[in-house]
Scaffold this motif. Structure first.
Motif, PDB file in Angstrom:
ATOM      1  N   GLY A 415     -42.367  46.264   4.656  1.00 36.92           N
ATOM      2  CA  GLY A 415     -42.370  46.433   3.222  1.00 36.92           C
ATOM      3  C   GLY A 415     -41.594  45.402   2.429  1.00 36.92           C
ATOM      4  N   ASP A 416     -41.376  44.207   3.003  1.00 37.04           N
ATOM      5  CA  ASP A 416     -40.613  43.183   2.277  1.00 37.04           C
ATOM      6  C   ASP A 416     -41.513  42.208   1.528  1.00 37.04           C
ATOM      7  OD1 ASP A 416     -41.703  41.721   4.333  1.00 37.04           O
ATOM      8  OD2 ASP A 416     -39.825  40.804   4.977  1.00 37.04           O
ATOM      9  N   GLY A 417     -42.824  42.446   1.531  1.00 33.08           N
ATOM     10  CA  GLY A 417     -43.755  41.582   0.818  1.00 33.08           C
ATOM     11  C   GLY A 417     -44.295  40.431   1.638  1.00 33.08           C
ATOM     12  N   ASN A 418     -43.806  40.246   2.877  1.00 34.68           N
ATOM     13  CA  ASN A 418     -44.271  39.171   3.757  1.00 34.68           C
ATOM     14  C   ASN A 418     -45.213  39.725   4.819  1.00 34.68           C
ATOM     15  OD1 ASN A 418     -42.709  36.948   2.643  1.00 34.68           O
ATOM     16  ND2 ASN A 418     -40.910  37.974   3.498  1.00 34.68           N
ATOM     17  N   SER A 419     -46.209  38.932   5.192  1.00 34.95           N
ATOM     18  CA  SER A 419     -47.137  39.325   6.238  1.00 34.95           C
ATOM     19  C   SER A 419     -46.502  39.099   7.609  1.00 34.95           C
ATOM     20  CB  SER A 419     -48.436  38.515   6.120  1.00 34.95           C
ATOM     21  OG  SER A 419     -49.355  38.901   7.116  1.00 34.95           O
ATOM     22  N   ASP A 420     -46.449  40.152   8.427  1.00 37.06           N
ATOM     23  CA  ASP A 420     -45.872  40.091   9.773  1.00 37.06           C
ATOM     24  C   ASP A 420     -46.985  39.979  10.814  1.00 37.06           C
ATOM     25  OD1 ASP A 420     -43.361  40.689   8.485  1.00 37.06           O
ATOM     26  OD2 ASP A 420     -43.950  42.797   8.494  1.00 37.06           O
ATOM     27  N   LEU A 421     -46.629  39.515  11.996  1.00 29.68           N
ATOM     28  CA  LEU A 421     -47.580  39.342  13.094  1.00 29.68           C
ATOM     29  C   LEU A 421     -47.294  40.363  14.182  1.00 29.68           C
ATOM     30  CD1 LEU A 421     -49.724  37.816  14.821  1.00 29.68           C
ATOM     31  CD2 LEU A 421     -47.877  36.276  15.527  1.00 29.68           C
ATOM     32  N   ARG A 433     -43.454  39.759  15.101  1.00 28.22           N
ATOM     33  CA  ARG A 433     -42.708  38.661  14.490  1.00 28.22           C
ATOM     34  C   ARG A 433     -42.744  38.864  12.988  1.00 28.22           C
ATOM     35  NH1 ARG A 433     -43.347  32.745  16.670  1.00 28.22           N
ATOM     36  NH2 ARG A 433     -41.484  32.689  15.356  1.00 28.22           N
ATOM     37  N   LEU A 434     -41.564  39.011  12.384  1.00 28.57           N
ATOM     38  CA  LEU A 434     -41.475  39.293  10.959  1.00 28.57           C
ATOM     39  C   LEU A 434     -41.796  38.062  10.135  1.00 28.57           C
ATOM     40  CD1 LEU A 434     -38.266  41.518  10.854  1.00 28.57           C
ATOM     41  CD2 LEU A 434     -40.666  42.227  10.962  1.00 28.57           C
ATOM     42  N   GLY A 435     -42.514  38.272   9.030  1.00 30.29           N
ATOM     43  CA  GLY A 435     -42.885  37.180   8.154  1.00 30.29           C
ATOM     44  C   GLY A 435     -41.714  36.681   7.334  1.00 30.29           C
ATOM     45  N   ASP A 436     -41.761  35.384   7.034  1.00 28.27           N
ATOM     46  CA  ASP A 436     -40.726  34.733   6.222  1.00 28.27           C
ATOM     47  C   ASP A 436     -41.429  33.725   5.317  1.00 28.27           C
ATOM     48  OD1 ASP A 436     -38.382  33.844   5.118  1.00 28.27           O
ATOM     49  OD2 ASP A 436     -37.745  32.690   6.878  1.00 28.27           O
ATOM     50  N   GLY A 437     -41.996  34.206   4.192  1.00 24.86           N
ATOM     51  CA  GLY A 437     -42.807  33.339   3.350  1.00 24.86           C
ATOM     52  C   GLY A 437     -44.098  32.969   4.051  1.00 24.86           C
ATOM     53  N   ARG A 438     -44.404  31.677   4.144  1.00 24.44           N
ATOM     54  CA  ARG A 438     -45.602  31.217   4.841  1.00 24.44           C
ATOM     55  C   ARG A 438     -45.389  31.114   6.341  1.00 24.44           C
ATOM     56  NH1 ARG A 438     -49.588  28.798   1.576  1.00 24.44           N
ATOM     57  NH2 ARG A 438     -50.352  27.610   3.367  1.00 24.44           N
ATOM     58  N   SER A 442     -37.816  33.508  13.727  1.00 22.71           N
ATOM     59  CA  SER A 442     -37.835  33.054  15.114  1.00 22.71           C
ATOM     60  C   SER A 442     -37.719  34.202  16.110  1.00 22.71           C
ATOM     61  CB  SER A 442     -36.693  32.049  15.344  1.00 22.71           C
ATOM     62  OG  SER A 442     -35.437  32.644  15.021  1.00 22.71           O
ATOM     63  N   GLY A 443     -37.005  35.249  15.767  1.00 16.71           N
ATOM     64  CA  GLY A 443     -36.818  36.350  16.707  1.00 16.71           C
ATOM     65  C   GLY A 443     -38.057  37.211  16.868  1.00 16.71           C
ATOM     66  N   LYS A 444     -38.098  37.971  17.938  1.00 15.59           N
ATOM     67  CA  LYS A 444     -39.217  38.862  18.210  1.00 15.59           C
ATOM     68  C   LYS A 444     -38.704  40.279  18.387  1.00 15.59           C
ATOM     69  CE  LYS A 444     -41.780  35.226  20.659  1.00 15.59           C
ATOM     70  NZ  LYS A 444     -42.415  34.832  21.943  1.00 15.59           N
ATOM     71  N   LEU A 445     -39.458  41.243  17.890  1.00 21.88           N
ATOM     72  CA  LEU A 445     -39.154  42.652  18.059  1.00 21.88           C
ATOM     73  C   LEU A 445     -40.186  43.265  18.996  1.00 21.88           C
ATOM     74  CD1 LEU A 445     -38.474  43.577  14.329  1.00 21.88           C
ATOM     75  CD2 LEU A 445     -36.812  42.903  16.056  1.00 21.88           C
ATOM     76  N   LYS A 446     -39.752  44.231  19.785  1.00 27.42           N
ATOM     77  CA  LYS A 446     -40.666  44.870  20.731  1.00 27.42           C
ATOM     78  C   LYS A 446     -40.664  46.374  20.502  1.00 27.42           C
ATOM     79  CE  LYS A 446     -40.315  41.379  24.392  1.00 27.42           C
ATOM     80  NZ  LYS A 446     -41.709  40.916  24.255  1.00 27.42           N
ATOM     81  N   TRP A 447     -41.806  46.966  20.746  1.00 27.84           N
ATOM     82  CA  TRP A 447     -41.942  48.413  20.656  1.00 27.84           C
ATOM     83  C   TRP A 447     -42.755  48.894  21.848  1.00 27.84           C
ATOM     84  CZ3 TRP A 447     -39.464  51.886  17.956  1.00 27.84           C
ATOM     85  CH2 TRP A 447     -39.933  53.195  17.967  1.00 27.84           C
ATOM     86  N   SER A 448     -42.172  49.741  22.679  1.00 25.43           N
ATOM     87  CA  SER A 448     -42.814  50.229  23.899  1.00 25.43           C
ATOM     88  C   SER A 448     -43.562  51.523  23.615  1.00 25.43           C
ATOM     89  CB  SER A 448     -41.766  50.472  25.001  1.00 25.43           C
ATOM     90  OG  SER A 448     -41.192  49.266  25.419  1.00 25.43           O
ATOM     91  N   THR A 449     -44.825  51.524  23.911  1.00 27.00           N
ATOM     92  CA  THR A 449     -45.663  52.710  23.786  1.00 27.00           C
ATOM     93  C   THR A 449     -46.942  52.456  24.578  1.00 27.00           C
ATOM     94  OG1 THR A 449     -46.564  54.320  22.213  1.00 27.00           O
ATOM     95  CG2 THR A 449     -46.938  51.989  21.717  1.00 27.00           C
ATOM     96  N   THR A 450     -47.644  53.507  24.936  1.00 30.84           N
ATOM     97  CA  THR A 450     -48.873  53.354  25.707  1.00 30.84           C
ATOM     98  C   THR A 450     -50.004  52.919  24.786  1.00 30.84           C
ATOM     99  OG1 THR A 450     -48.163  55.084  27.242  1.00 30.84           O
ATOM    100  CG2 THR A 450     -50.496  54.493  27.247  1.00 30.84           C
TER     101      THR A 450
END
Length: 500
Positions: A415-421, A433-438, A442-450
């Protein structure tokens, strides 16, 4: 404890609790479990006092058809379905929209359209309109876009293709008024000799530049435009040339037209999409061109032709305004934020087709997929090279035939207005990977689920209306019968990349 149909398993997995070392990745995760395998799901806006609901459809082993409607809360989906019922066997498709002042769930049958009465959980006849779907079927009840506001009066109307032409019923204060049948018939096509009927794509834009949206189809390298007037859509069409060299798709499929062409040296184009890319409310055209220098030496490229104001309506330049190239075969060009009124970013998905890649794929049981993001600008419209590139692997099994297609999605999850991947990591979890303008942080977040083997079953949509994109996870045959009855819901929350 195993949940029944109408129950929800709320796991409340927040803040990376499943992912050691990935703090600050946040979703609220919950799971609906249906009593039959799920065929389709959709978020319905305006239901349940405006908060919305999730609709599930499915079939039993004896082909009985079921639907259930679950109200959406701020941080979860309600534990009990407000509607949980079987539907008549003749129901083929569903859609949703406003009938009068109320949001309604509509069903298409061979005889016409019915409306769900939620208090009694019964189907009431709404409009007697024939369509090309005239035979009852045991097939799944899936979504079909037949209820929409075509004349911009704030009321949803009915649009159905029949063998006699296109039927439109405009909604008024007194009900639905059927218009003249437009000369837009389904096309009889052949795929490797097998006949089938193809419903024509309908395009709603102001082609005549009079401030009102018209209806158009593409035929013989031109738009056939049915102008909107005070009494509805005109019964006869206006011909507007496109002036772009493309295949004529009216009589043959694309594959049938190129199958007998010398593959050693040819270049052929067709229209892939019509959409407003630059936010000026005019229809823009995207073509896909196949360039071949041999059976295993092919690549494709997308070209964008912007709609412009002309003396007789919308016009196009023969030279493309932008090109989305690749060194392989592009299998899709996705438009981000297609329902927004602003400029659209594009995502190209492609793979290399060569003899070496084919041999490697047979040994490794995998194919490398390139995902490229092109941000829209002003000059140039799209960059010559992608703003971001990612690689994922499509895995397949020669023994079972199952194909693992990883999901690659873009959306504003925090919800910060940037497109995330968001990238699918096999069947075990997601990487964000969180968006930062265009660009992206650099960091990556992970979420474990089936997750499902088929990444196309993962949808990104704002479920609860908080302007954050959420994730709906369905499951298919390759995931086992037990998983096919489940729908997993990941509600987005503010996220931060771990600075460590």
């Amino acid at each position: 404890m195993r949940a029944r149909c109408g129950d929800i398993v709320l796991q409340s997995l927040v803040g990376g609790l499943l992912c050691a070392g990935t703090a600050n990745a946040q979703f609220i995760e919950s799971e609906l479990e249906f009593n039959v395998p799920i065929d389709s799901h959709r978020v319905l806006r305006g239901f349940e006092d405006g908060r919305g609901s999730i609709l599930l459809t499915g079939r039993s082993k004896t082909s009985e058809k079921y639907i259930a409607l679950y109200p959406i809360l701020n941080d979860s989906v309600h534990a009990t379905a407000t509607i949980d019922m079987t539907v008549p066997a003749e129901v083929l498709f569903f859609d949703a929209g406003r009938v009068g002042d109320e949001m309604s769930l509509l069903f298409l049958t061979p005889s016409g359209i019915s409306r769900l009465e939620p208090e009694s959980a019964t189907l009431l006849p709404l409009a007697d309109m024939p369509s090309i779907f005239r035979t009852p079927s045991n097939a799944a009840v899936t979504e079909l876009d037949f209820f929409m506001d075509v004349n911009q009066d704030g009321r949803d109307d009915i649009v159905l293709t029949d063998f006699d032409g296109l039927r439109i019923a405009l909604q008024s204060e007194d009900g639905f008024v059927q218009q003249n049948v437009l000369n837009i018939r389904p096309e009889l096509r052949f795929n490797q000799g097998a006949p089938y009927y193809q419903v024509q794509d309908l395009h709603y834009f102001d082609f005549t530049l009079d401030g009102k949206k018209d209806l158009a189809i593409i035929r013989d390298n031109r738009f056939l435009v049915f102008e909107y007037t005070e009494s509805g859509f005109a019964s006869s069409s206006i011909s507007m040339p496109i002036d772009i060299e493309i295949l004529d798709e009216a009589n043959e499929s694309y594959d049938d037209q190129v199958v007998d062409i010398d593959q050693s040296d040819f270049r052929v184009s067709r229209i892939d999409k019509v959409a407003d890319l630059d936010g000026d409310e005019l229809p823009d055209i995207m073509t896909i061109t196949t360039v071949s220098s041999g059976l295993f030496n092919k690549h494709t490229e997308y070209n964008v032709h912007l709609g412009r104001n002309g003396s007789d309506g919308v016009r196009y330049e023969s030279i493309a305004d932008a090109q989305i190239p690749s060194d392989g075969i592009q299998v899709a060009l996705s438009i981000l934020g297609e329902d927004d009124d602003t400029g659209k970013d594009l995502v190209s998905t492609s793979f290399r087709l060569g003899f070496g890649e084919l041999i490697t794929a047979l040994f490794s049981r995998s194919i490398k997929i390139n995902v490229e993001l092109y941000r829209i600008g002003t000059e140039p419209l799209y960059p010559a090279k992608p703003d971001y590139r990612a690689k994922v692997k499509l895995r397949f099994s020669l023994s079972t035939g199952f194909v693992n297609v990883p999901a690659v999605r873009f959306g504003d999850f925090d919800g910060d207005g940037n497109s995330d991947l968001m990238l699918q990591q096999d069947v075990e979890g997601l990487e964000i990977r969180l968006g930062d303008g265009r660009d992206f942080k650099s960091g990556k977040l992970k979420w474990s689920t089936t997750l499902p083997r088929d990444g196309t079953l993962i949808k990104v949509v704002d479920v609860n209306g908080d302007e954050r994109q959420d994730v709906l996870v369905g499951y298919g045959r390759g995931d086992g019968d037990e998983m096919r009855t489940r729908l997993r819901i990941l509600l987005g929350h503010p996220m931060e990349v771990d600075a460590r």
